[in-house]
Scaffold this active site. Structure first.
Site, PDB file in Angstrom:
ATOM      1  CB  SER A  12      -0.923  -0.003   1.224  1.00  9.27           C
ATOM      2  OG  SER A  12      -1.643   1.210   1.319  1.00  9.27           O
ATOM      3  CG  HIS A  62       5.135   3.083  12.412  1.00  5.91           C
ATOM      4  ND1 HIS A  62       4.766   4.048  13.320  1.00  5.91           N
ATOM      5  CD2 HIS A  62       4.875   1.897  13.014  1.00  5.91           C
ATOM      6  CE1 HIS A  62       4.303   3.472  14.408  1.00  5.91           C
ATOM      7  NE2 HIS A  62       4.370   2.164  14.256  1.00  5.91           N
ATOM      8  CB  SER A 106     -31.426  15.951  13.928  1.00  8.78           C
ATOM      9  OG  SER A 106     -31.153  14.939  14.887  1.00  8.78           O
TER      10      SER A 106
END
Length: 336
Positions: A26, A112, A256
């Site tokens: 990836s 990383h 909402s």
């Protein structure tokens, strides 16, 4: 906090250097292709052998126009070696195929900080060590680059024997497209510890348990599994997209008033002081190396616990229901 953009990085620093991207998954394919399209001399390092997955990776990289060598040869040819194989494989790959070919003045790069931070890889002092970590999956890093934009990145320097490592890291980030969006400076320690904590407490651990527990509560109360799935899993993407685009305030503005009020009064009851204490313990385990030791030992002992947990999660009732419902969603099939 300072953000670094295109004008802060000099891509010419990579002009006479060869970058070897080790791994073509990836992140590997995104790094290699973006750098290549930026005019950087890039080669790909992959393992040799007759296994089908190895042949498939070689074919994919070559079909993408990349020059591919076995890992050890790629490392010897390169000035900058970016290691993009999984964390649990990096130590072995480094010791067997990369370290023997390193020369003073070379640069070792990571996306990383795990193996550097926890001393699984300890490069010689005459090797520059830096990190460029895109904050997005590889397919996004590649797609956004081809659209003329970039994904934000973190960068850090661990060793700087020649005084140029920081500038090389910024140049690499520019070649990746990161400086189009903005690059933030960090340290290997900070990136590793926050990344592991985020994965465990929120992104991969916390959210999965929250979703599955909510599903179980509804089903045990007698509601249809399909309805529980839609409410507790399917709609998560809708909320996350709102948060991603506008923050928590933007999400609250978009839902909402009922949802906003209910969320504000219920959220602190679900994620409470006890939850925070648990998160703090998880962070402590990351900081003091407890998790790293457990993960390293898990890999050394054959990963039996990981495989058992995978089977458990793959067999969750919510997965059975979800697989059936997702089969009805033609847009997911198309995107997948």
């Amino acid at each position: 906090m300072k953000l670094y953009y295109n004008n802060d990085a000099d891509l010419d620093l990579l002009k006479n250097k060869t970058v070897a991207v080790i791994g073509y998954g990836s992140q590997g394919h995104a790094h290699a292709l973006n750098l290549k399209d930026s005019g950087v001399s890039v080669i790909v390092g992959l393992p040799g052998g007759d296994k089908d997955w190895i042949k498939a990776e070689w074919k994919k990289a070559q079909d993408d126009g990349m020059t591919v060598y076995e890992t050890s040869e790629a490392a010897k040819k390169a000035d900058i070696i970016m290691i993009l194989v999984p964390d649990q494989l990096q130590k072995q790959v480094y010791e067997t195929s990369i370290e023997p070919g390193l020369e003073p003045g070379n640069y070792l790069a990571f996306a990383h900080g795990f193996n550097i931070h926890f001393n699984q890889i300890v490069p010689a002092k005459d090797i520059g060590v830096f990190m460029v970590a895109p904050k997005g999956p590889g397919h996004l890093v590649r797609r956004v680059y081809t659209e003329g934009a970039g994904v934000p990145c973190l960068f850090a320097v661990h060793q700087d024997p020649d005084g140029k490592t920081r500038d090389i890291a910024l140049a690499y980030a520019k070649g990746m497209g990161g400086t189009r969006a903005g690059v933030i400076e960090t340290t290997f320690d900070e990136e590793t510890e926050t990344d592991l904590f985020g994965e465990q407490a929120v992104l991969c651990g916390g959210i999965v348990e929250l979703i599955n527990t909510g599903y179980e509560v509804l089903v045990e109360a007698g509601y249809k599994p399909e309805i529980a799935y839609f409410e507790c899993l399917h709609e998560v993407k809708l909320i996350v997209d709102l948060i991603y685009e506008g923050g928590i305030a933007g999400m609250n503005y978009s839902v909402s008033d009922t949802a906003e009020y209910g969320g504000m009064i219920a959220g602190p009851q679900v994620i409470n002081k006890d939850t925070k204490k648990t998160m703090q313990k998880l962070l402590s385990n990351v900081q003091d190396g407890t998790f790293a030791r457990e993960w390293i030992l898990e890999n050394q002992s054959g990963r039996a616990s990981l495989e058992a947990m995978r089977r458990k999660y793959n067999r969750l009732p919510i997965e059975t229901v979800g697989k059936e419902l997702r089969g009805m969603m033609s847009w997911i099939k198309k995107d997948k």
